[in-house]
Enzyme design. Structure first.
Site, PDB file in Angstrom:
ATOM      1  N   ASN A  10       0.876  -1.169   0.000  1.00  0.00           N
ATOM      2  CA  ASN A  10       0.000   0.000   0.000  1.00  0.00           C
ATOM      3  C   ASN A  10       0.919   1.227   0.000  1.00  0.00           C
ATOM      4  O   ASN A  10       1.522   1.551   1.022  1.00  0.00           O
ATOM      5  CB  ASN A  10      -0.887  -0.037   1.260  1.00  0.00           C
ATOM      6  CG  ASN A  10      -1.706   1.230   1.424  1.00  0.00           C
ATOM      7  OD1 ASN A  10      -1.739   2.084   0.533  1.00  0.00           O
ATOM      8  ND2 ASN A  10      -2.365   1.361   2.565  1.00  0.00           N
ATOM      9  N   TRP A  11       1.013   1.854  -1.159  1.00  0.00           N
ATOM     10  CA  TRP A  11       1.943   2.981  -1.292  1.00  0.00           C
ATOM     11  C   TRP A  11       1.407   4.266  -0.659  1.00  0.00           C
ATOM     12  O   TRP A  11       2.110   5.264  -0.596  1.00  0.00           O
ATOM     13  CB  TRP A  11       2.288   3.217  -2.771  1.00  0.00           C
ATOM     14  CG  TRP A  11       3.320   2.257  -3.305  1.00  0.00           C
ATOM     15  CD1 TRP A  11       3.786   1.135  -2.682  1.00  0.00           C
ATOM     16  CD2 TRP A  11       4.014   2.346  -4.561  1.00  0.00           C
ATOM     17  NE1 TRP A  11       4.727   0.515  -3.478  1.00  0.00           N
ATOM     18  CE2 TRP A  11       4.882   1.237  -4.635  1.00  0.00           C
ATOM     19  CE3 TRP A  11       3.983   3.237  -5.632  1.00  0.00           C
ATOM     20  CZ2 TRP A  11       5.725   1.010  -5.726  1.00  0.00           C
ATOM     21  CZ3 TRP A  11       4.806   3.011  -6.731  1.00  0.00           C
ATOM     22  CH2 TRP A  11       5.670   1.915  -6.768  1.00  0.00           C
ATOM     23  N   LYS A  12       0.149   4.245  -0.229  1.00  0.00           N
ATOM     24  CA  LYS A  12      -0.477   5.434   0.384  1.00  0.00           C
ATOM     25  C   LYS A  12      -0.254   6.652  -0.519  1.00  0.00           C
ATOM     26  O   LYS A  12      -0.270   6.500  -1.740  1.00  0.00           O
ATOM     27  CB  LYS A  12       0.065   5.632   1.805  1.00  0.00           C
ATOM     28  CG  LYS A  12      -0.067   4.341   2.635  1.00  0.00           C
ATOM     29  CD  LYS A  12       0.140   4.510   4.113  1.00  0.00           C
ATOM     30  CE  LYS A  12      -0.077   3.172   4.798  1.00  0.00           C
ATOM     31  NZ  LYS A  12       0.028   3.256   6.251  1.00  0.00           N
ATOM     32  N   HIS A  93      -9.435   1.234   5.163  1.00  0.00           N
ATOM     33  CA  HIS A  93      -8.146   1.432   5.840  1.00  0.00           C
ATOM     34  C   HIS A  93      -8.353   2.424   6.989  1.00  0.00           C
ATOM     35  O   HIS A  93      -9.132   3.375   6.864  1.00  0.00           O
ATOM     36  CB  HIS A  93      -7.101   1.955   4.850  1.00  0.00           C
ATOM     37  CG  HIS A  93      -5.709   1.909   5.404  1.00  0.00           C
ATOM     38  ND1 HIS A  93      -5.255   2.830   6.314  1.00  0.00           N
ATOM     39  CD2 HIS A  93      -4.691   1.039   5.205  1.00  0.00           C
ATOM     40  CE1 HIS A  93      -4.005   2.527   6.644  1.00  0.00           C
ATOM     41  NE2 HIS A  93      -3.649   1.435   5.986  1.00  0.00           N
ATOM     42  N   GLU A  95      -6.674   4.821   7.946  1.00  0.00           N
ATOM     43  CA  GLU A  95      -6.410   6.223   7.592  1.00  0.00           C
ATOM     44  C   GLU A  95      -7.626   6.839   6.891  1.00  0.00           C
ATOM     45  O   GLU A  95      -7.890   8.036   7.018  1.00  0.00           O
ATOM     46  CB  GLU A  95      -5.141   6.310   6.725  1.00  0.00           C
ATOM     47  CG  GLU A  95      -3.896   6.099   7.594  1.00  0.00           C
ATOM     48  CD  GLU A  95      -2.707   5.480   6.893  1.00  0.00           C
ATOM     49  OE1 GLU A  95      -2.651   5.479   5.653  1.00  0.00           O
ATOM     50  OE2 GLU A  95      -1.808   4.973   7.602  1.00  0.00           O
ATOM     51  N   GLU A 168      -5.145  -4.787  10.683  1.00  0.00           N
ATOM     52  CA  GLU A 168      -4.080  -3.803  10.896  1.00  0.00           C
ATOM     53  C   GLU A 168      -4.334  -3.037  12.196  1.00  0.00           C
ATOM     54  O   GLU A 168      -5.135  -2.086  12.207  1.00  0.00           O
ATOM     55  CB  GLU A 168      -4.050  -2.798   9.740  1.00  0.00           C
ATOM     56  CG  GLU A 168      -3.764  -3.415   8.393  1.00  0.00           C
ATOM     57  CD  GLU A 168      -3.227  -2.365   7.413  1.00  0.00           C
ATOM     58  OE1 GLU A 168      -2.150  -2.597   6.855  1.00  0.00           O
ATOM     59  OE2 GLU A 168      -3.865  -1.316   7.234  1.00  0.00           O
ATOM     60  N   GLY A 174       2.977   2.248  10.806  1.00  0.00           N
ATOM     61  CA  GLY A 174       3.984   3.290  10.643  1.00  0.00           C
ATOM     62  C   GLY A 174       4.722   3.639  11.928  1.00  0.00           C
ATOM     63  O   GLY A 174       5.402   4.660  12.005  1.00  0.00           O
ATOM     64  N   SER A 214       3.755  -2.174  10.299  1.00  0.00           N
ATOM     65  CA  SER A 214       5.214  -2.249  10.487  1.00  0.00           C
ATOM     66  C   SER A 214       5.815  -3.602  10.101  1.00  0.00           C
ATOM     67  O   SER A 214       6.755  -4.066  10.749  1.00  0.00           O
ATOM     68  CB  SER A 214       5.594  -1.881  11.931  1.00  0.00           C
ATOM     69  OG  SER A 214       5.196  -0.549  12.214  1.00  0.00           O
ATOM     70  N   GLY A 235       2.992  -1.097   4.258  1.00  0.00           N
ATOM     71  CA  GLY A 235       3.060   0.319   3.916  1.00  0.00           C
ATOM     72  C   GLY A 235       4.488   0.718   3.573  1.00  0.00           C
ATOM     73  O   GLY A 235       4.989   0.449   2.482  1.00  0.00           O
ATOM     74  N   GLY A 236       5.159   1.340   4.531  1.00  0.00           N
ATOM     75  CA  GLY A 236       6.492   1.904   4.313  1.00  0.00           C
ATOM     76  C   GLY A 236       7.468   0.977   3.604  1.00  0.00           C
ATOM     77  O   GLY A 236       8.177   1.397   2.680  1.00  0.00           O
TER      78      GLY A 236
END
Ligand code: 13P
Length: 257
Positions: A10-12, A93, A95, A168, A174, A214, A235-236
């Site tokens: 997930n590149w956000k 999600h 976010e 999640e 993150g 993470s 993510g990251g």
């Protein structure tokens, strides 16, 4: 037959065309790791460019609107994602839930719209740190998930073949913190029980349940060999081919047992 581990990036809100080289590198590496199913969800602007170049990985979106079209400035429909080459959409999600006040009922409508457009759905759920500290994590996640599962069809087969769930924990996203292996195993078992209750034993057992929060190459092996963990939503660490494929490699190794 158990499904291959599913590793989704997930590149956000990261990624301009300069990052297409990472997508290409991920695609090339995925061709060498066929035991794992690899996918990325870049920002909308990169869905079509990635789709045009990718040979192995699937590309998807991070959200969609629940209507097919209309006066919704700034929104994108599931049909548009499919038209751009998207094969799946991440929905619910945390976010989106936090920053856009998305509620379960709305996420359910989006999931139905996505399935109608022929997309696969990755439905996210997860608790806040306070909810976990209060001892309410399982009840919260089950309630959230139950209320956002798509209605789409009375035939569970039509839904489960396109559905993936992602657990999640919000406090692990993150932050570098991950849930303990026991907590991940317990939550995934609870989610599995819910899916079996809703879709029946045969179909409810087929849905992959991803863990997210993470996940990195260093912790992926242990997380991915936990019972009922069918992959990871990353993510990251999905932003570079090196770290993302390090996770995919760990997933392939956990498959070999
Ligand atoms: P991180 O891997 O950066 O913690 O993000 C997880 C996530 O939110 C994936 O959807």
């Amino acid at each position: 037959m158990p499904l291959r581990p599913y590793i989704v990036g997930n590149w956000k809100m990261h990624g301009t065309r300069a990052m297409l080289s990472e997508a290409r590198a991920i695609d090339r590496a995925a061709q060498r790791h066929m035991k794992v199913e690899v996918a990325i969800a870049p920002p909308y602007t990169l869905i079509h460019p990635v789709h045009r170049e990718a040979e192995q990985i699937a590309v998807g979106a991070q959200d969609c609107h629940h209507e097919e079209g209309g006066a919704h400035t700034g929104d994108i429909s599931a049909a548009m994602i499919a038209d751009a080459g998207g094969k799946f959409v991440i929905l619910g999600h945390s976010e989106r839930r936090q920053n856009h006040k998305e509620a379960d009922a709305q996420i359910k409508l989006k999931a139905d719209a996505a399935l109608t457009a022929g997309l696969r759905v990755i439905l996210c759920c997860g608790e806040s740190e306070k909810t976990r500290d209060d001892g309410n994590a399982v009840a919260h996640v089950k309630k959230q998930l139950k209320a956002s599962l798509p209605q789409f069809s009375d035939n569970p087969e039509d839904v489960v073949e396109k559905l993936t769930v992602a657990y999640e924990p919000i406090w692990a996203i993150g932050t570098g913190k991950t849930a303990t292996i026991d907590d991940i195993g317990d939550m995934h078992a609870e989610i599995r029980a819910l899916l079996i209750k809703v879709y029946g034993e045969e179909h409810g057992s087929e849905v992959r349940i991803l863990y997210g929060g993470s996940v990195k190459p260093e912790n992926a092996g242990e997380i991915l060999s936990t019972p009922e963990v069918g992959g990871a939503l990353v993510g990251g660490a999905s932003l570079t081919a090196d770290s993302f494929m390090g996770i995919a490699l760990a997933a392939g190794e956990s498959e070999e047992g």
